[in-house]
Motif scaffolding. Structure first.
Motif, short mmCIF file in Angstrom:
data_model
loop_
_atom_site.label_atom_id
_atom_site.label_comp_id
_atom_site.label_asym_id
_atom_site.label_seq_id
_atom_site.Cartn_x
_atom_site.Cartn_y
_atom_site.Cartn_z
N PHE A 29 0.88 -1.23 0.08
CA PHE A 29 -0.08 0.13 -0.14
C PHE A 29 1.09 1.40 -0.07
CE2 PHE A 29 -3.49 -2.60 1.94
CZ PHE A 29 -4.40 -2.62 0.75
N ALA A 30 2.01 1.22 -0.50
CA ALA A 30 2.81 2.31 -0.78
C ALA A 30 2.10 3.71 -1.39
CB ALA A 30 4.14 2.06 -1.22
N GLU A 79 -1.90 -4.07 -2.23
CA GLU A 79 -1.80 -4.90 -0.81
C GLU A 79 -0.55 -5.83 -0.86
OE1 GLU A 79 -4.19 -7.24 -3.72
OE2 GLU A 79 -4.22 -5.18 -3.04
N LEU A 80 -0.09 -6.28 -2.38
CA LEU A 80 0.93 -6.96 -2.44
C LEU A 80 2.18 -6.25 -3.01
CD1 LEU A 80 -0.63 -10.49 -4.18
CD2 LEU A 80 0.10 -9.73 -1.51
N ALA A 136 -8.15 -5.79 -3.00
CA ALA A 136 -7.99 -4.69 -1.80
C ALA A 136 -8.64 -4.59 -0.94
CB ALA A 136 -7.74 -3.03 -2.60
N PHE A 137 -10.13 -4.92 -0.80
CA PHE A 137 -10.95 -5.05 0.25
C PHE A 137 -10.76 -6.28 1.05
CE2 PHE A 137 -13.70 -1.97 -2.19
CZ PHE A 137 -13.93 -0.97 -0.93
N ARG A 138 -10.13 -7.46 0.60
CA ARG A 138 -9.80 -8.55 1.33
C ARG A 138 -8.66 -8.34 2.32
NH1 ARG A 138 -10.97 -13.09 -3.59
NH2 ARG A 138 -13.35 -13.28 -3.18
N HIS A 147 -5.74 4.43 -2.28
CA HIS A 147 -5.38 4.75 -3.77
C HIS A 147 -5.59 3.25 -4.52
CE1 HIS A 147 -1.84 3.53 -1.57
NE2 HIS A 147 -1.61 2.80 -2.49
N ALA A 148 -5.61 2.30 -3.71
CA ALA A 148 -5.61 0.97 -4.23
C ALA A 148 -7.18 0.72 -4.79
CB ALA A 148 -5.33 -0.17 -3.29
#
Length: 298
Positions: free
Chosen positions: A66-67, A79-80, A252-254, A265-266
């Protein structure tokens, strides 16, 4: 004394159907904007390997989860730790292709149903239209979920389900057009010359029913893109690590509550891609409707 010169046929620009269409369509600023945006998405999809700065699947870096946006990653990382811009660019291939495939299926099947019902009439029309009414009685996304549940999860079944739920709209539009032209003089002339029903439909009816079909198919494309993304968001369409816009949202939500704290932003950028594609197609559809219908032209 010299009076005003009369215009001669050589000085009067001949108005053609294509010229009228082009003038009306280009006069619609929203339609032009939608065309430009959709052209950009298509170019992204075609040249994704050249445009994407990173591998959309293999480029993982958990230390940069999540940079935020940076010079190296203009839209940030997911997320990865994968580059969101690269995944959105590659996602255009999947989302647009899935939407187009669903609309192509709905257009072919809906046209066959609409032409058969409108031209044959009587009990055939009643049976086919009642089937379409049954499909229309259910919310489209709910019916698509049921179909995917029956067929099995996956992107192919998702686009097939979206295509099925959009058949009734296409069928009803084509049927209305066929009914409006089947008694015209040129159709009666074809019958008087002994032409078969297939020839009459192919040469006289379908060519004069394409304008509303094109408009409806274009507007259906916007719905199809949104529905495919919704099914992927629900986990019924594209699966991880496929870079599909709806699947990017659900991935992203998971990841947990952190997406709302440091990874907005994701979910924002894939959502913007979905919204822009749907809006642009709707603008194009509205422009085509106004340009192809002389009564709407100014």
């Amino acid at each position: 004394m010299g009076g005003p010169e009369l215009a001669t046929p050589e000085t009067v620009r001949a108005r053609t159907r294509w010229g009228d269409f082009r003038q009306a369509f280009l006069g619609n600023k929203l339609a032009v904007f939608g065309t430009v945006v959709m052209a950009l998405f298509v170019l992204m999809a075609l040249f994704a390997p050249l445009l994407a700065p990173y591998d959309p699947i293999a480029g993982q870096n958990l230390t940069e989860k999540f940079a935020g946006p940076s010079a190296a990653h203009p839209l940030g990382q997911d997320e990865l730790g994968r580059d969101i811009l690269s995944r959105i660019i590659y996602g255009a291939r999947i989302s647009l292709t899935a939407g187009l495939a669903a609309v192509a299926f709905a257009t072919v099947v809906g046209t066959l149903v609409g032409v058969t019902a409108g031209y044959a009439g009587r009990w055939i029309d009643s049976v086919l239209m009642r089937i379409m009414d049954v499909l229309l009685a259910f919310p489209s996304i709910l019916l698509a979920i049921v179909i995917v549940t029956v067929l099995g999860q996956g992107l192919t079944n998702a686009l097939l389900a979206v295509g099925i739920v959009n058949v009734p709209q296409i069928a009803r539009v084509v049927r209305s057009s066929v009914i409006s032209v089947r008694e015209r003089d040129y159709v009666e002339a074809e019958r008087a010359l002994g032409a078969s029903n297939t020839r009459i439909v192919a040469s006289a009816i379908l060519p004069n029913s394409t304008a509303p079909l094109i408009v409806q198919a274009t507007l259906t494309l916007a719905t199809a893109i949104l529905d495919v993304a919704a099914l992927s968001f629900l986990g019924l369409g594209a699966r991880a690590p496929t870079p599909e816009w709806g699947a990017m949202l659900t991935d992203a939500f998971r990841s947990g509550f952190g997406v709302f704290v440091e990874g907005q932003h994701a979910i924002v950028f894939p959502g913007i891609a979905i919204a822009l594609s749907v809006l642009s197609v709707n603008f194009i559809g509205d422009g085509l409707r106004d340009a192809l219908d002389p009564r709407r032209r100014r």
